[in-house]
Design an enzyme around this catalytic site. Structure first.
Site, mmCIF file in Angstrom:
data_model
loop_
_atom_site.group_PDB
_atom_site.id
_atom_site.type_symbol
_atom_site.label_atom_id
_atom_site.label_comp_id
_atom_site.label_asym_id
_atom_site.label_seq_id
_atom_site.Cartn_x
_atom_site.Cartn_y
_atom_site.Cartn_z
ATOM 1 N N SER A 155 0.852 -1.187 0.000
ATOM 2 C CA SER A 155 0.000 0.000 0.000
ATOM 3 C C SER A 155 0.885 1.234 0.000
ATOM 4 O O SER A 155 2.058 1.180 0.366
ATOM 5 C CB SER A 155 -0.898 0.020 1.239
ATOM 6 O OG SER A 155 -0.173 0.433 2.382
ATOM 7 N N ASP A 156 0.335 2.372 -0.402
ATOM 8 C CA ASP A 156 1.047 3.618 -0.159
ATOM 9 C C ASP A 156 0.853 3.980 1.310
ATOM 10 O O ASP A 156 0.085 3.351 2.032
ATOM 11 C CB ASP A 156 0.554 4.727 -1.090
ATOM 12 C CG ASP A 156 1.646 5.746 -1.387
ATOM 13 O OD1 ASP A 156 2.546 5.916 -0.542
ATOM 14 O OD2 ASP A 156 1.604 6.388 -2.450
ATOM 15 N N TRP A 157 1.546 5.011 1.749
ATOM 16 C CA TRP A 157 1.596 5.360 3.170
ATOM 17 C C TRP A 157 0.179 5.556 3.746
ATOM 18 O O TRP A 157 -0.511 6.517 3.420
ATOM 19 C CB TRP A 157 2.412 6.636 3.366
ATOM 20 C CG TRP A 157 2.683 6.987 4.798
ATOM 21 C CD1 TRP A 157 1.779 7.312 5.761
ATOM 22 C CD2 TRP A 157 3.963 7.041 5.419
ATOM 23 N NE1 TRP A 157 2.400 7.576 6.943
ATOM 24 C CE2 TRP A 157 3.754 7.416 6.767
ATOM 25 C CE3 TRP A 157 5.264 6.820 4.982
ATOM 26 C CZ2 TRP A 157 4.810 7.576 7.671
ATOM 27 C CZ3 TRP A 157 6.305 6.990 5.879
ATOM 28 C CH2 TRP A 157 6.067 7.356 7.211
ATOM 29 N N GLY A 158 -0.243 4.606 4.558
ATOM 30 C CA GLY A 158 -1.523 4.732 5.240
ATOM 31 C C GLY A 158 -2.738 4.597 4.358
ATOM 32 O O GLY A 158 -3.865 4.862 4.810
#
Length: 743
Positions: free
Chosen positions: A279-282
């Site tokens: 995933s991307d950050w968060g």
């Protein structure tokens, strides 16, 4: 000889297959020993304690969780000392599964190369691969296993700050660059000590956010997705990319992180991707803010079922997957598949054989001090510079010039030259490591040339108190160089701009300096296409320097004085005003196309602005001139299984050696769906000495004529085509027609 080669290739293929079977067996054996908590731990990624690109998870138990095998990966842990320390904690876990260390190594590690958009302006695939190769060598020697690059999003809207991180607006050019960057990062094979895993991002269509606003929604047809936005991802996969990263945006109402169509159907299904998706950050947790998931538990459910394997900084999997499995909502098979994908890469990297093999301090010292890296940075920086204007042969500057006034807020800056997404190492003094533009000019000119300096103004703000000093310096000079532009943190993630004009009073500074009557050269430092119409219309020489990295000053000086003949071409269209955005060269004609710039009555046009851009895609000047002549096609009609050879003569008719990026465009005149007015389908960069000529050749085949029809079938339709050879998308030198016959 051919028989020996065939046998060698067969043996190599069998060896690679056997090796993979061995790794798969090791993965399966390890998986059988893992608890559910340990499996979920492999899907969990935490950041280190600094260099965050999102909200840091506050977790006082981070070290304890590593010892328990509840964390599989970390990012933003820089240096052999710290990666070794964290890895030592992982070796205290029950199964001793090593950590993966990731880092945003976007355009260099210690040695900073030009920002990716600038590198794309080189149109030099070997140079782009070299930049990634050097970055990988330095990063791998410093304990990094994995870079969150390349970003391959197509960017047609310069308001979006992350255009600086990609390859521009064109699918063909972007695909070629995506392939080159993956090859550069990963080298010969994963597991080599100068190789890092590439992470292709952001999957998918992140660059098409509404209004050019970061993290925003995307709404597009499936055909547009497949034809324009997905090909660079497929090219990166074909290059062997180890990992993919999903994107923050929703696409057609479904967040990419929870989008099974993208991740299960296309990436892992149709494309048979065998690596893992992070995933991307968060972004897993952000599906709650999207209004797609009720809470973090539902977000975890959506992400794992959609095919997102690793959770970066959301804690969604760590806190919820075990319960979802217990409830029977998530199959353990989904979790096992994700864990296998991650473990497989750890085995391929050789981390189970030696968890510390990338944390060798002596190797790091050697790699980070290799003078060849700076040499490569200079080479790539020079090739990335684009000459936009050069009236009256203002450039190159004579080395016999007596006095130069170097004016502007960028002249004596150091870190500004690094651009956004540069790695900052605490042990490096960047005021000594980076060559400023002032330093570069001092290195270049002789003792008989006097250099005058005036800052003139700040990058932002309205203060003009420095104008008088700048004008006074200009009046004493034989030539004036003005260095202006954006701050390096004005383009990048979360740096969308609604106003693309030069910030502050910088263009006012240009006006007062131009009024002195001295020859003026303007350098524009930026991470995106800017709007600078007064400067473009009135100043005799303009050089777009982007942000060039460690060797910026030397590269710029070499171009200014003619020791390097600029060869860059724009990878994005430059608008006249923000009101034209999004603007790109390969648009559709419409049913009422404007035939001239002045035609506005009931045609597709602005009544207050020309349709044409300020600077078109593929544009860039040289200190020499090139002539195109003698276009020949090997056939005027072909069948789908045949090809056409396109040839013509390219001649350097100027007085200096130089490189030209020759561009081949095609137009499908009539199709079952509307086709663009022209499309880049090939290019070559060639160097010619003054007076030299060369026969250039391209091949047109079925693949170059194909597109996605309304049924999403990749097909080449019989009909009439136009082939165009040009120096840019708007400067077509040669044309001809041919026909693709029905079967």
């Amino acid at each position: 000889m051919k028989k020996v080669t065939t046998i060698t290739l067969l043996l190599f293929s069998l060896f690679a297959s056997a090796q993979q079977q061995t790794i798969d067996q090791k993965v399966n054996d390890l998986l059988k020993k893992m608890t559910i908590e340990e499996k979920i731990g492999q899907l969990n990624q935490y950041t280190g304690d600094n260099q965050a690109t999102g909200p840091i998870t506050i977790n006082p138990n981070k070290q304890s969780e590593i010892k328990q095998g509840l964390i599989g990966s970390m990012l933003n842990v820089v240096g052999t000392k710290y990666t070794r320390q964290y890895q030592e904690l992982a070796m205290q876990s029950r199964l001793k599964i090593p950590l993966l260390f990731g880092q945003d190594v976007i355009h260099g590690y210690k040695t900073t190369f030009p920002i990716p958009l600038a590198e794309a302006a080189s149109w030099d695939l070997e140079a782009i691969e070299l930049a990634a190769r050097v970055a990988a060598t330095e990063a791998a020697a410093s304990g990094i296993h994995w870079t969150f690059a390349p970003m391959v999003d197509i960017g047609r809207d310069p308001r979006w700050g992350r255009v600086m991180e990609g390859a521009g607006e064109d699918t063909y050019l972007g695909s070629k660059i995506a392939y080159a960057r993956v090859k550069g990062f990963q080298g010969n094979k994963l597991g080599d000590l100068n190789s890092v895993m590439a992470c292709v991002k952001h999957f998918a269509a992140y660059g098409a956010g509404v209004g050019g606003r970061d993290y925003n929604s995307v709404d597009m047809s499936e055909r547009m997705l497949f034809e324009t936005y997905l090909p660079p991802f497929k090219a990166a996969l074909d290059a062997g990319a180890a990992t993919f990263m999903n994107s923050f945006n929703d696409i057609n109402g479904i967040p990419a992180t929870g989008n099974a169509h993208l991740q299960r159907d296309i990436l892992k299904g149709k494309w048979n991707f065998q690596g893992f998706v992070v995933s991307d950050w968060g972004s897993i947790g952000e599906m709650v803010a999207h209004g797609y998931s009720k809470d973090l538990k539902e977000a975890a459910y959506a992400a794992i079922t959609a095919g997102s394997d690793m959770d970066m900084e959301s804690n969604a999997y760590r806190q919820n997957l075990a319960q979802l499995i217990k409830e029977g909502r998530v199959s353990i098979d989904l979790v096992d598949d994700a864990v296998k994908r991650i473990l497989r890469k750890k085995f391929e990297l050789g981390l189970f054989d030696d968890p510390y093999r990338y944390s060798d301090e002596k190797r790091a010292e050697k790699a980070l001090s290799d003078p060849a890296n700076r040499k490569a940075a200079l080479e790539v920086a020079q090739k990335s510079i684009v000459l936009l204007k050069n009236e009256n042969q203002t450039l190159p500057i004579s080395k016999n010039v007596k006095t130069i006034a170097f004016i502007g807020p960028m002249v004596k800056e150091y870190k500004e030259n690094m651009g956004f997404w540069s790695v900052e190492l605490p042990e490096v003094d960047y005021n000594k490591w980076i060559v400023s533009q002032w330093d570069g000019l001092q290195n270049k000119v002789g003792k008989n040339t006097k250099l005058l300096y005036a800052k003139g103004c700040e990058i932002e703000g309205t203060n003009k108190d420095g104008f008088a000093e700048a004008v006074a310096a200009a009046k004493q000079a034989d030539v004036v160089i003005l260095s202006i532009g954006e701050r390096r943190d004005m383009s990048g993630e979360a740096k969308s701009r609604s106003d693309l004009h030069l910030p502050g009073v910088q263009e006012d500074l240009v006006k007062v300096i131009q009024a002195t009557g001295k020859p003026v050269v303007v350098l524009i430092n930026a991470g995106r296409p800017l709007v600078f119409n007064w400067t473009a219309d009135n100043v005799p020489a303009i050089v777009y320097t982007w942000w060039l990295g460690t060797e910026a000053g030397n590269a710029i000086a070499n171009v200014l004085f003619g020791d390097y003949n600029p060869s860059g071409k724009l990878p994005m269209t430059f608008p006249r005003e923000v009101g034209q955005v999004p603007i790109y060269y390969n648009h559709f004609s419409t049913g009422r196309p404007a035939k001239t710039e002045s035609e506005t009555n009931y045609v597709s046009a602005y009544i207050d602005l020309k349709n044409s851009p300020k600077y078109p895609f593929g544009y860039g000047l040289s200190y020499t001139k090139f002539d195109y002549s003698g276009l020949k096609l090997s056939a005027s009609k072909i069948k789908s299984n045949e090809t056409i050879k396109v040839s013509f003569q390219l001649s350097n008719v100027g007085k200096a050696a130089g490189e030209e990026v020759v561009q081949l465009y095609l137009k499908d005149k009539f199709g079952s769906v509307v086709r663009p007015v022209l499309e880049l389908k090939d290019f070559k960069k060639v160097k010619l000495n003054a007076g030299e000529s060369k026969t250039m050749e391209f091949t047109i085949d079925k693949e170059k004529l194909s597109f996605y029809n309304d049924k999403l079938e990749w097909t080449a339709e019989p009909g009439d085509f136009e082939v165009m050879i040009g120096a840019s998308s708007a400067d077509i030198k040669l044309k001809s027609d041919f026909e693709l016959l029905a079967k």
